[in-house]
Design a protein around this motif. Structure first.
Motif, mmCIF file in Angstrom:
data_model
loop_
_atom_site.group_PDB
_atom_site.id
_atom_site.type_symbol
_atom_site.label_atom_id
_atom_site.label_comp_id
_atom_site.label_asym_id
_atom_site.label_seq_id
_atom_site.Cartn_x
_atom_site.Cartn_y
_atom_site.Cartn_z
ATOM 1 N N ILE A 173 0.851 -1.206 0.000
ATOM 2 C CA ILE A 173 0.000 0.000 0.000
ATOM 3 C C ILE A 173 0.882 1.250 0.000
ATOM 4 C CG2 ILE A 173 -1.740 1.298 1.300
ATOM 5 C CD1 ILE A 173 -2.657 -1.472 2.450
ATOM 6 N N THR A 174 0.630 2.125 -0.965
ATOM 7 C CA THR A 174 1.348 3.394 -1.063
ATOM 8 C C THR A 174 0.480 4.501 -0.487
ATOM 9 O OG1 THR A 174 2.546 2.693 -3.039
ATOM 10 C CG2 THR A 174 2.347 5.065 -2.686
ATOM 11 N N VAL A 175 1.002 5.188 0.514
ATOM 12 C CA VAL A 175 0.244 6.235 1.212
ATOM 13 C C VAL A 175 0.693 7.608 0.699
ATOM 14 C CG1 VAL A 175 -0.213 7.264 3.471
ATOM 15 C CG2 VAL A 175 -0.006 4.774 3.251
ATOM 16 N N LEU A 176 -0.281 8.427 0.324
ATOM 17 C CA LEU A 176 0.010 9.767 -0.202
ATOM 18 C C LEU A 176 -0.802 10.812 0.556
ATOM 19 C CD1 LEU A 176 -0.492 8.954 -4.009
ATOM 20 C CD2 LEU A 176 1.684 8.970 -2.776
ATOM 21 N N LEU A 177 -0.189 11.958 0.809
ATOM 22 C CA LEU A 177 -0.878 13.121 1.380
ATOM 23 C C LEU A 177 -0.788 14.218 0.329
ATOM 24 C CD1 LEU A 177 0.862 12.636 4.766
ATOM 25 C CD2 LEU A 177 -1.623 12.888 4.589
ATOM 26 N N ILE A 178 -1.946 14.722 -0.109
ATOM 27 C CA ILE A 178 -1.931 15.687 -1.221
ATOM 28 C C ILE A 178 -2.634 16.982 -0.809
ATOM 29 C CG2 ILE A 178 -2.593 16.115 -3.616
ATOM 30 C CD1 ILE A 178 -2.574 13.082 -4.077
ATOM 31 N N HIS A 179 -1.929 18.099 -0.986
ATOM 32 C CA HIS A 179 -2.538 19.432 -0.850
ATOM 33 C C HIS A 179 -3.139 19.789 -2.212
ATOM 34 C CE1 HIS A 179 -3.238 23.636 -0.513
ATOM 35 N NE2 HIS A 179 -2.196 23.983 -1.235
ATOM 36 N N PRO A 180 -4.460 19.983 -2.278
ATOM 37 C CA PRO A 180 -5.093 20.176 -3.598
ATOM 38 C C PRO A 180 -5.026 21.598 -4.134
ATOM 39 C CG PRO A 180 -6.774 20.175 -1.892
ATOM 40 C CD PRO A 180 -5.456 19.932 -1.188
ATOM 41 N N GLY A 181 -4.497 22.537 -3.341
ATOM 42 C CA GLY A 181 -4.558 23.948 -3.741
ATOM 43 C C GLY A 181 -5.836 24.579 -3.185
ATOM 44 N N TRP A 182 -5.885 25.895 -3.261
ATOM 45 C CA TRP A 182 -7.052 26.647 -2.759
ATOM 46 C C TRP A 182 -8.151 26.583 -3.825
ATOM 47 C CZ3 TRP A 182 -7.266 32.688 -2.127
ATOM 48 C CH2 TRP A 182 -8.443 33.032 -1.446
ATOM 49 N N MET A 183 -9.283 25.985 -3.461
ATOM 50 C CA MET A 183 -10.317 25.677 -4.462
ATOM 51 C C MET A 183 -11.606 26.438 -4.194
ATOM 52 S SD MET A 183 -9.935 21.550 -4.530
ATOM 53 C CE MET A 183 -10.148 21.411 -2.764
ATOM 54 N N ARG A 184 -12.295 26.747 -5.288
ATOM 55 C CA ARG A 184 -13.579 27.456 -5.222
ATOM 56 C C ARG A 184 -14.703 26.457 -4.902
ATOM 57 N NH1 ARG A 184 -14.169 30.740 -10.509
ATOM 58 N NH2 ARG A 184 -11.913 30.929 -10.120
ATOM 59 N N THR A 185 -14.764 26.090 -3.629
ATOM 60 C CA THR A 185 -15.762 25.115 -3.172
ATOM 61 C C THR A 185 -16.509 25.719 -1.985
ATOM 62 O OG1 THR A 185 -14.185 24.180 -1.620
ATOM 63 C CG2 THR A 185 -14.257 23.168 -3.811
ATOM 64 N N ALA A 186 -17.439 24.941 -1.420
ATOM 65 C CA ALA A 186 -18.130 25.417 -0.211
ATOM 66 C C ALA A 186 -17.097 25.751 0.860
ATOM 67 C CB ALA A 186 -19.099 24.343 0.275
ATOM 68 N N MET A 187 -16.041 24.950 0.943
ATOM 69 C CA MET A 187 -15.012 25.217 1.946
ATOM 70 C C MET A 187 -14.104 26.376 1.540
ATOM 71 S SD MET A 187 -11.964 22.820 3.482
ATOM 72 C CE MET A 187 -13.029 21.568 4.130
ATOM 73 N N GLY A 188 -13.656 26.393 0.318
ATOM 74 C CA GLY A 188 -12.642 27.359 -0.113
ATOM 75 C C GLY A 188 -13.184 28.743 -0.399
ATOM 76 N N GLY A 189 -14.489 28.854 -0.710
ATOM 77 C CA GLY A 189 -15.104 30.150 -0.958
ATOM 78 C C GLY A 189 -14.925 30.647 -2.386
ATOM 79 N N ALA A 190 -15.607 31.772 -2.673
ATOM 80 C CA ALA A 190 -15.707 32.281 -4.046
ATOM 81 C C ALA A 190 -14.422 32.920 -4.557
ATOM 82 C CB ALA A 190 -16.848 33.289 -4.124
#
Ligand SMILES: NC(=O)c1ccc[n+]([C@@H]2O[C@H](COP(=O)([O-])OP(=O)(O)OC[C@H]3O[C@@H](n4cnc5c(N)ncnc54)[C@H](OP(=O)(O)O)[C@@H]3O)[C@@H](O)[C@H]2O)c1
Length: 228
Positions: A173-190
């Motif tokens: 099993i290969t474990v990865l942690l990924i930062h997706p960037g700042w995204m225009r979502t409910a969490m990231g905002g407009a």
């Protein structure tokens, strides 16, 4: 065809990852707090490989029922994507400890709970990838000085996954942690610069391109190492 399990798939990055893997013809198991949300229901209608299951990553019973639904076969990719960031813009010193606990339950214990529940399915795939969507705010050395709750939850999940990376490597099993960037979502905002569909494409490229040599890495969507 791979089996891809995605948590928090009813909106944002999770929905877009489910769409990409579903459109490629993979079997996608979408875990959703509310499986009746229109976007994920529509996606399941469009892509026959996508199935939607109720999942609250904070509850043992919900995760066990979800794992039972998934365990009919090996899991090639698990994406721990579900996350919360409560009261995003409040001054850091007014943090609510109730919110902090809730955040740790979703962002830290949730990925651990789901990963442990699916450990055998991941091991049986031979070469599975266990991915957790982290954040640049999970970096201890680059702490932004805000959101103690969210930042600590992501730093802690980074630590948990580093431990799992050591212990589960023997199961392929290969474990990865990924930062997706700042995204225009409910969490990231407009104001965020990245559309979730674009971030999903980049996250998927990192996942698909990863090999055992990447086990335990904390990366951005270009595949660069993030500072711990
Ligand atoms: N947005 C950004 O700029 C950004 C930056 C760095 C990292 N991230 C990380 O990227 C991931 C996806 O974020 P996003 O921006 O796509 O957020 P989002 O649009 O708010 O989506 C988060 C998803 O998680 C689900 N969820 C929340 N609590 C859950 C629970 N207890 N059990 C199961 N699912 C739950 C939500 O369900 P409901 O819709 O039903 O609430 C939603 O589908 C998160 O881990 C986040 O921390 C985001």
């Amino acid at each position: 065809m791979s089996t891809v399990v995605i948590t928090g798939a009813e909106q944002g990055l999770g929905l877009e990852l489910a769409r990409l893997y579903g459109q490629e013809g993979h079997r996608v198991v979408a875990g959703c707090l509310d499986p009746a949300r229109p976007d994920i229901v529509r996606l399941a209608g469009e892509c026959p490989g996508v199935t939607v299951h109720r999942l609250d990553v904070t509850r043992d019973g919900s995760v066990a029922a979800f794992a039972d639904a998934v365990r009919s076969g090996p899991v090639d990719i698990l994406v721990n994507n579900a996350g919360i960031h409560l009261r995003k813009w409040s001054p850091p010193d007014t943090v609510s400890f109730d919110d902090w606990e809730a955040t740790l339950r979703v962002n830290t214990l949730g990925p651990a709970r789901v990963s442990f529940a699916l450990q055998r399915s991941l091991a049986s795939a031979g070469g599975a990838k266990l991915v957790t969507i982290s954040s640049d705010w999970g970096s201890v050395s680059n702490h932004p000085g805000t959101a103690y709750d969210y930042c600590s939850s992501k730093a802690a999940v980074n630590s948990v996954m580093r431990g799992i990376a050591r212990n589960w490597a023997a199961s392929g099993i290969t474990v990865l942690l990924i930062h997706p960037g700042w995204m225009r979502t409910a969490m990231g905002g407009a104001d965020a610069p990245n559309l979730p569909a674009d971030s999903a494409r980049r996250v998927k490229a990192v996942i698909d391109g990863a090999s055992a040599a990447d086990n335990g890495r904390y990366m951005d969507t270009e595949g660069n190492d993030m500072p711990w």
